[in-house]
Each structure stands twice: as structure tokens, then as C-alpha cells.
Design a protein around this motif. Sequence first.
Motif, short mmCIF file in Angstrom:
data_model
loop_
_atom_site.label_atom_id
_atom_site.label_comp_id
_atom_site.label_asym_id
_atom_site.label_seq_id
_atom_site.Cartn_x
_atom_site.Cartn_y
_atom_site.Cartn_z
N SER A 32 0.84 -1.19 0.00
CA SER A 32 0.00 0.00 0.00
C SER A 32 0.87 1.24 0.00
O SER A 32 2.05 1.19 0.37
CB SER A 32 -0.93 0.02 1.23
N PHE A 33 0.29 2.33 -0.45
CA PHE A 33 0.98 3.61 -0.37
C PHE A 33 -0.05 4.72 -0.23
O PHE A 33 -1.22 4.56 -0.55
CB PHE A 33 1.89 3.85 -1.58
N GLU A 34 0.43 5.83 0.28
CA GLU A 34 -0.37 7.05 0.38
C GLU A 34 0.48 8.15 -0.23
O GLU A 34 1.68 8.22 0.00
CB GLU A 34 -0.66 7.34 1.84
N CYS A 35 -0.15 8.98 -1.05
CA CYS A 35 0.61 10.06 -1.69
C CYS A 35 -0.28 11.26 -1.94
O CYS A 35 -1.51 11.17 -1.87
CB CYS A 35 1.24 9.59 -2.99
N GLN A 46 -6.16 20.33 -9.20
CA GLN A 46 -6.70 20.13 -7.87
C GLN A 46 -5.81 19.18 -7.10
O GLN A 46 -5.49 18.09 -7.58
CB GLN A 46 -8.11 19.54 -7.95
N PRO A 47 -5.42 19.58 -5.87
CA PRO A 47 -4.63 18.66 -5.06
C PRO A 47 -5.49 17.48 -4.60
O PRO A 47 -6.67 17.64 -4.28
CB PRO A 47 -4.16 19.51 -3.88
N ASN A 48 -4.90 16.31 -4.59
CA ASN A 48 -5.58 15.09 -4.14
C ASN A 48 -4.64 14.30 -3.27
O ASN A 48 -3.43 14.31 -3.46
CB ASN A 48 -5.97 14.22 -5.34
N ARG A 49 -5.22 13.60 -2.32
CA ARG A 49 -4.46 12.65 -1.53
C ARG A 49 -5.03 11.27 -1.82
O ARG A 49 -6.26 11.09 -1.78
CB ARG A 49 -4.58 12.98 -0.05
N LEU A 50 -4.18 10.32 -2.14
CA LEU A 50 -4.60 8.98 -2.52
C LEU A 50 -4.09 7.96 -1.52
O LEU A 50 -2.98 8.08 -1.01
CB LEU A 50 -4.01 8.58 -3.88
N PHE A 51 -4.91 6.96 -1.30
CA PHE A 51 -4.46 5.75 -0.61
C PHE A 51 -4.76 4.61 -1.56
O PHE A 51 -5.87 4.50 -2.09
CB PHE A 51 -5.20 5.52 0.71
N GLN A 52 -3.77 3.77 -1.82
CA GLN A 52 -3.99 2.63 -2.71
C GLN A 52 -3.36 1.40 -2.08
O GLN A 52 -2.27 1.46 -1.51
CB GLN A 52 -3.36 2.90 -4.07
N ILE A 53 -4.09 0.29 -2.19
CA ILE A 53 -3.60 -0.99 -1.69
C ILE A 53 -3.82 -2.02 -2.78
O ILE A 53 -4.84 -2.00 -3.47
CB ILE A 53 -4.28 -1.38 -0.35
N LEU A 64 -7.37 -1.35 -4.72
CA LEU A 64 -8.35 -0.42 -4.16
C LEU A 64 -7.71 0.95 -4.08
O LEU A 64 -6.60 1.08 -3.56
CB LEU A 64 -8.78 -0.85 -2.76
N THR A 65 -8.40 1.96 -4.58
CA THR A 65 -7.89 3.33 -4.53
C THR A 65 -8.94 4.21 -3.88
O THR A 65 -10.10 4.20 -4.28
CB THR A 65 -7.58 3.86 -5.95
N CYS A 66 -8.51 4.96 -2.88
CA CYS A 66 -9.38 5.93 -2.21
C CYS A 66 -8.75 7.30 -2.38
O CYS A 66 -7.54 7.46 -2.22
CB CYS A 66 -9.52 5.60 -0.73
N ARG A 67 -9.58 8.30 -2.69
CA ARG A 67 -9.08 9.64 -2.98
C ARG A 67 -9.92 10.67 -2.26
O ARG A 67 -11.13 10.53 -2.13
CB ARG A 67 -9.15 9.91 -4.48
N ALA A 68 -9.26 11.72 -1.80
CA ALA A 68 -9.97 12.86 -1.21
C ALA A 68 -9.08 14.08 -1.34
O ALA A 68 -7.87 13.96 -1.55
CB ALA A 68 -10.28 12.60 0.26
N GLU A 69 -9.68 15.24 -1.24
CA GLU A 69 -8.87 16.45 -1.14
C GLU A 69 -8.08 16.35 0.15
O GLU A 69 -8.58 15.82 1.15
CB GLU A 69 -9.76 17.68 -1.12
N PRO A 70 -6.84 16.84 0.16
CA PRO A 70 -6.01 16.70 1.36
C PRO A 70 -6.68 17.18 2.65
O PRO A 70 -6.55 16.53 3.69
CB PRO A 70 -4.77 17.53 1.03
N LYS A 71 -7.44 18.26 2.59
CA LYS A 71 -8.05 18.78 3.81
C LYS A 71 -9.16 17.87 4.35
O LYS A 71 -9.53 17.97 5.51
CB LYS A 71 -8.58 20.20 3.59
N TYR A 72 -9.68 16.96 3.53
CA TYR A 72 -10.73 16.04 3.96
C TYR A 72 -10.22 14.61 4.19
O TYR A 72 -10.98 13.74 4.61
CB TYR A 72 -11.87 16.00 2.94
N PHE A 73 -8.98 14.36 3.87
CA PHE A 73 -8.46 13.00 3.91
C PHE A 73 -8.51 12.39 5.32
O PHE A 73 -8.88 11.23 5.48
CB PHE A 73 -7.04 12.93 3.36
N VAL A 74 -8.15 13.15 6.32
CA VAL A 74 -8.18 12.64 7.70
C VAL A 74 -9.60 12.25 8.08
O VAL A 74 -9.82 11.21 8.71
CB VAL A 74 -7.60 13.68 8.69
#
Length: 96
Positions: A32-35, A46-53, A64-74
Motif C-alpha cells: 500500500s501507499f499514500e501520496c 486540484q490537489p488530491n491525496r490517494l491511498f492505494q492498496i 483499491l484506490t481511495c481519494r480525497a482532497e487533502p483537507k478532507y483525507f483525515v
Amino acid sequence: FKYLSRIKNIFPDAKIITYDTETYLSHQPASSFECEITAKGHNVSQPNRLFQIMTIRKPYRYVLTCRAEPKYFVQAQDAINLITTSFLITKNIGAK
């Protein structure tokens, strides 16, 4: 690390936050990685934060890929954890 280098080829501007090769998805060894990346569209960036496993259960690769704007990722972290922990690969049907 081949998987991580492929990500950098797809997203050359990616800022890797975490990378884990000792995790599991549906009781399968996984990576997995987060970037953070910048998604570019028609005159918009648009900035995006991704988590992929990703795991492989031959003959298939499951990603599986999950994406959100960085301010909403947490805030999305609980949903991401639910998605990854409830993902199931069955013998007869595939993924659920």
C-alpha cells in the motif's frame, strides 16, 4: 518496489507519504501507499491525496484506490479503513 516506481511513472509529481510492503488485503499479502498528487483537468488543477492498496491472487490483481482532497483525507480515514478491512476475495465469486 516495482509497484512504487510504476506509481511515480504514472504520477511524476507524486509526493509519497507512506509505503508499506508488509500489509494485507483480504488475508493476502499486499502493498500500500499514500501520496499527494495534483490532478489536472481542463484548465483546472486540484490537489488530491490517494491511498492505494494492491494484492495479487492469481490470476487476478486487486487494487483499491481511495481519494480525497487533502483537507478532507483525515476525515475519510475511517471510511478508508472500513473499505480495506471489509474487502473480501472469495474462492468462487471473486471480490465482494
